[in-house]
Scaffold this motif. Structure first.
Motif, PDB file in Angstrom:
ATOM      1  N   ALA A  29       0.848  -1.195   0.000  1.00 20.15           N
ATOM      2  CA  ALA A  29       0.000   0.000   0.000  1.00 20.15           C
ATOM      3  C   ALA A  29       0.885   1.247   0.000  1.00 20.15           C
ATOM      4  O   ALA A  29       2.033   1.201   0.435  1.00 20.15           O
ATOM      5  CB  ALA A  29      -0.896  -0.008   1.237  1.00 20.15           C
ATOM      6  N   PRO A  30       0.367   2.380  -0.464  1.00 21.84           N
ATOM      7  CA  PRO A  30       1.132   3.623  -0.400  1.00 21.84           C
ATOM      8  C   PRO A  30       1.431   4.010   1.048  1.00 21.84           C
ATOM      9  O   PRO A  30       0.597   3.808   1.941  1.00 21.84           O
ATOM     10  CB  PRO A  30       0.197   4.657  -1.034  1.00 21.84           C
ATOM     11  CG  PRO A  30      -0.796   3.875  -1.815  1.00 21.84           C
ATOM     12  CD  PRO A  30      -0.935   2.567  -1.105  1.00 21.84           C
ATOM     13  N   GLN A  31       2.618   4.535   1.255  1.00 20.04           N
ATOM     14  CA  GLN A  31       2.980   5.123   2.547  1.00 20.04           C
ATOM     15  C   GLN A  31       3.945   6.275   2.275  1.00 20.04           C
ATOM     16  O   GLN A  31       5.159   6.079   2.272  1.00 20.04           O
ATOM     17  CB  GLN A  31       3.639   4.112   3.485  1.00 20.04           C
ATOM     18  CG  GLN A  31       4.021   4.765   4.813  1.00 20.04           C
ATOM     19  CD  GLN A  31       4.560   3.771   5.806  1.00 20.04           C
ATOM     20  OE1 GLN A  31       3.909   2.790   6.098  1.00 20.04           O
ATOM     21  NE2 GLN A  31       5.741   4.042   6.339  1.00 20.04           N
ATOM     22  N   PRO A  32       3.421   7.466   2.007  1.00 18.70           N
ATOM     23  CA  PRO A  32       4.294   8.603   1.715  1.00 18.70           C
ATOM     24  C   PRO A  32       5.224   8.921   2.883  1.00 18.70           C
ATOM     25  O   PRO A  32       4.805   8.948   4.043  1.00 18.70           O
ATOM     26  CB  PRO A  32       3.305   9.749   1.467  1.00 18.70           C
ATOM     27  CG  PRO A  32       2.037   9.063   1.034  1.00 18.70           C
ATOM     28  CD  PRO A  32       2.006   7.796   1.846  1.00 18.70           C
ATOM     29  N   ALA A  48      13.206   8.123  -4.266  1.00 17.15           N
ATOM     30  CA  ALA A  48      12.021   7.519  -3.648  1.00 17.15           C
ATOM     31  C   ALA A  48      12.493   6.632  -2.506  1.00 17.15           C
ATOM     32  O   ALA A  48      13.616   6.132  -2.522  1.00 17.15           O
ATOM     33  CB  ALA A  48      11.242   6.691  -4.667  1.00 17.15           C
ATOM     34  N   PRO A  49      11.655   6.424  -1.507  1.00 17.16           N
ATOM     35  CA  PRO A  49      12.030   5.531  -0.413  1.00 17.16           C
ATOM     36  C   PRO A  49      12.230   4.102  -0.900  1.00 17.16           C
ATOM     37  O   PRO A  49      11.569   3.659  -1.842  1.00 17.16           O
ATOM     38  CB  PRO A  49      10.828   5.593   0.541  1.00 17.16           C
ATOM     39  CG  PRO A  49      10.022   6.762   0.107  1.00 17.16           C
ATOM     40  CD  PRO A  49      10.319   6.992  -1.337  1.00 17.16           C
ATOM     41  N   HIS A  54      10.141   2.274   3.660  1.00 16.80           N
ATOM     42  CA  HIS A  54       8.700   2.014   3.617  1.00 16.80           C
ATOM     43  C   HIS A  54       8.242   1.407   4.941  1.00 16.80           C
ATOM     44  O   HIS A  54       7.207   1.797   5.480  1.00 16.80           O
ATOM     45  CB  HIS A  54       8.377   1.072   2.454  1.00 16.80           C
ATOM     46  CG  HIS A  54       6.946   0.645   2.393  1.00 16.80           C
ATOM     47  ND1 HIS A  54       5.933   1.468   1.976  1.00 16.80           N
ATOM     48  CD2 HIS A  54       6.363  -0.545   2.719  1.00 16.80           C
ATOM     49  CE1 HIS A  54       4.779   0.815   2.034  1.00 16.80           C
ATOM     50  NE2 HIS A  54       5.014  -0.412   2.475  1.00 16.80           N
ATOM     51  N   HIS A  55       9.024   0.486   5.470  1.00 14.31           N
ATOM     52  CA  HIS A  55       8.644  -0.164   6.734  1.00 14.31           C
ATOM     53  C   HIS A  55       8.871   0.739   7.948  1.00 14.31           C
ATOM     54  O   HIS A  55       8.078   0.712   8.887  1.00 14.31           O
ATOM     55  CB  HIS A  55       9.395  -1.485   6.901  1.00 14.31           C
ATOM     56  CG  HIS A  55       8.916  -2.554   5.977  1.00 14.31           C
ATOM     57  ND1 HIS A  55       7.613  -3.001   5.939  1.00 14.31           N
ATOM     58  CD2 HIS A  55       9.558  -3.265   5.027  1.00 14.31           C
ATOM     59  CE1 HIS A  55       7.472  -3.933   5.018  1.00 14.31           C
ATOM     60  NE2 HIS A  55       8.648  -4.115   4.446  1.00 14.31           N
ATOM     61  N   SER A  56       9.936   1.539   7.922  1.00  7.89           N
ATOM     62  CA  SER A  56      10.223   2.389   9.083  1.00  7.89           C
ATOM     63  C   SER A  56       9.389   3.663   9.091  1.00  7.89           C
ATOM     64  O   SER A  56       9.114   4.227  10.152  1.00  7.89           O
ATOM     65  CB  SER A  56      11.711   2.772   9.114  1.00  7.89           C
ATOM     66  OG  SER A  56      12.010   3.751   8.127  1.00  7.89           O
ATOM     67  N   GLY A  57       9.007   4.147   7.908  1.00  5.86           N
ATOM     68  CA  GLY A  57       8.274   5.409   7.815  1.00  5.86           C
ATOM     69  C   GLY A  57       9.150   6.632   8.031  1.00  5.86           C
ATOM     70  O   GLY A  57       8.647   7.747   8.132  1.00  5.86           O
ATOM     71  N   PHE A  94       7.512   4.140  -1.592  1.00  6.03           N
ATOM     72  CA  PHE A  94       8.308   3.067  -2.182  1.00  6.03           C
ATOM     73  C   PHE A  94       7.592   2.598  -3.440  1.00  6.03           C
ATOM     74  O   PHE A  94       6.439   2.169  -3.383  1.00  6.03           O
ATOM     75  CB  PHE A  94       8.454   1.934  -1.163  1.00  6.03           C
ATOM     76  CG  PHE A  94       9.029   0.669  -1.715  1.00  6.03           C
ATOM     77  CD1 PHE A  94      10.252   0.666  -2.369  1.00  6.03           C
ATOM     78  CD2 PHE A  94       8.348  -0.533  -1.573  1.00  6.03           C
ATOM     79  CE1 PHE A  94      10.781  -0.509  -2.878  1.00  6.03           C
ATOM     80  CE2 PHE A  94       8.874  -1.705  -2.067  1.00  6.03           C
ATOM     81  CZ  PHE A  94      10.088  -1.689  -2.728  1.00  6.03           C
ATOM     82  N   PRO A  95       8.247   2.669  -4.602  1.00  8.54           N
ATOM     83  CA  PRO A  95       7.550   2.334  -5.849  1.00  8.54           C
ATOM     84  C   PRO A  95       7.426   0.840  -6.124  1.00  8.54           C
ATOM     85  O   PRO A  95       6.725   0.443  -7.045  1.00  8.54           O
ATOM     86  CB  PRO A  95       8.407   3.013  -6.922  1.00  8.54           C
ATOM     87  CG  PRO A  95       9.754   3.169  -6.313  1.00  8.54           C
ATOM     88  CD  PRO A  95       9.555   3.271  -4.831  1.00  8.54           C
ATOM     89  N   GLY A  96       8.111   0.007  -5.349  1.00  9.47           N
ATOM     90  CA  GLY A  96       8.055  -1.431  -5.567  1.00  9.47           C
ATOM     91  C   GLY A  96       9.218  -1.921  -6.406  1.00  9.47           C
ATOM     92  O   GLY A  96      10.101  -1.157  -6.795  1.00  9.47           O
TER      93      GLY A  96
END
Length: 197
Positions: A29-32, A48-49, A54-57, A94-96
């Motif tokens: 899922a998105p997490q800006p 980009a992250p 993405h996991h740490s925010g 995170f774009p994946g």
């Protein structure tokens, strides 16, 4: 005009790329992830992250962040002081992955949010565009990252282009010793000058 904190809240609630990210190998899922206050004087404009961020925010909570903080001569406390340092990647989520490599940030992110955010960061005295996407947006260049970073003197005193601090660029750093010898001392001095003013 919406103030910066309200705009950042809007960015953090953004779901424009929800279907795109759900269709990647990571199906996330998105997490800006971004940090900024109107008083920030240094802007770090990354790409980009990654997955760890993405996991740490929290931006640059990975080996790339360790290397970047070393390049800047900053400890973690100063680096994460958003009243002094804004961290706004070109894509906030995170774009994946595709075939094990990070996808580029979706262009819609910068088109939707970047100009409005930059309008509210009027105290920024030094911008550090990391990588080609950020360098094209912030510096208006068409050259590749190596050429842009090699011409770093052309962008002073307002900007200093950087390669990505990823471990993947260790070979690039070895092939371009001028980066450590010539650019990094100027970068550290300029960062200190901006933050201490």
């Amino acid at each position: 005009m919406t103030d910066l904190s309200a705009l950042i809240a809007d960015v953090r609630g953004c779901r424009l790329c929800e279907q795109r990210f759900a269709a990647t190998e990571t199906a996330h899922a998105p997490q800006p992830v971004l940090r900024a206050q109107p008083s920030a004087r240094l802007l770090i404009a990354g790409q980009a992250p990654g997955m760890k961020v993405h996991h740490s925010g929290k931006p640059f909570t990975d080996p790339s962040g360790d290397r970047l903080r070393d390049w800047l001569g900053l400890d973690a406390e100063t680096f994460y002081d958003e009243t002094r340092v804004a961290i706004l990647p070109m894509g906030f989520c995170f774009p994946g992955y595709r075939k094990g490599s990070d996808l580029p940030p979706p262009a819609i992110c910068a088109r939707t949010w970047r100009a409005s955010l930059m309008d509210r960061l009027s105290d920024v005295r030094l911008t550090l565009p990391i990588g080609g996407i950020a360098q094209r947006w912030h510096l208006g260049v068409t050259s590749n990252v190596t050429q842009t970073v090699a011409n770093w003197r052309d962008f002073l005193p307002d900007a200093l282009p950087l390669p990505h601090p990823s471990w993947r660029n260790t070979g690039w750093l070895k092939r371009n010793p001028w980066f450590a010898d010539d650019l990094l001392p100027v970068l550290r001095a300029r960062v200190r000058e901006v933050l201490d003013a």
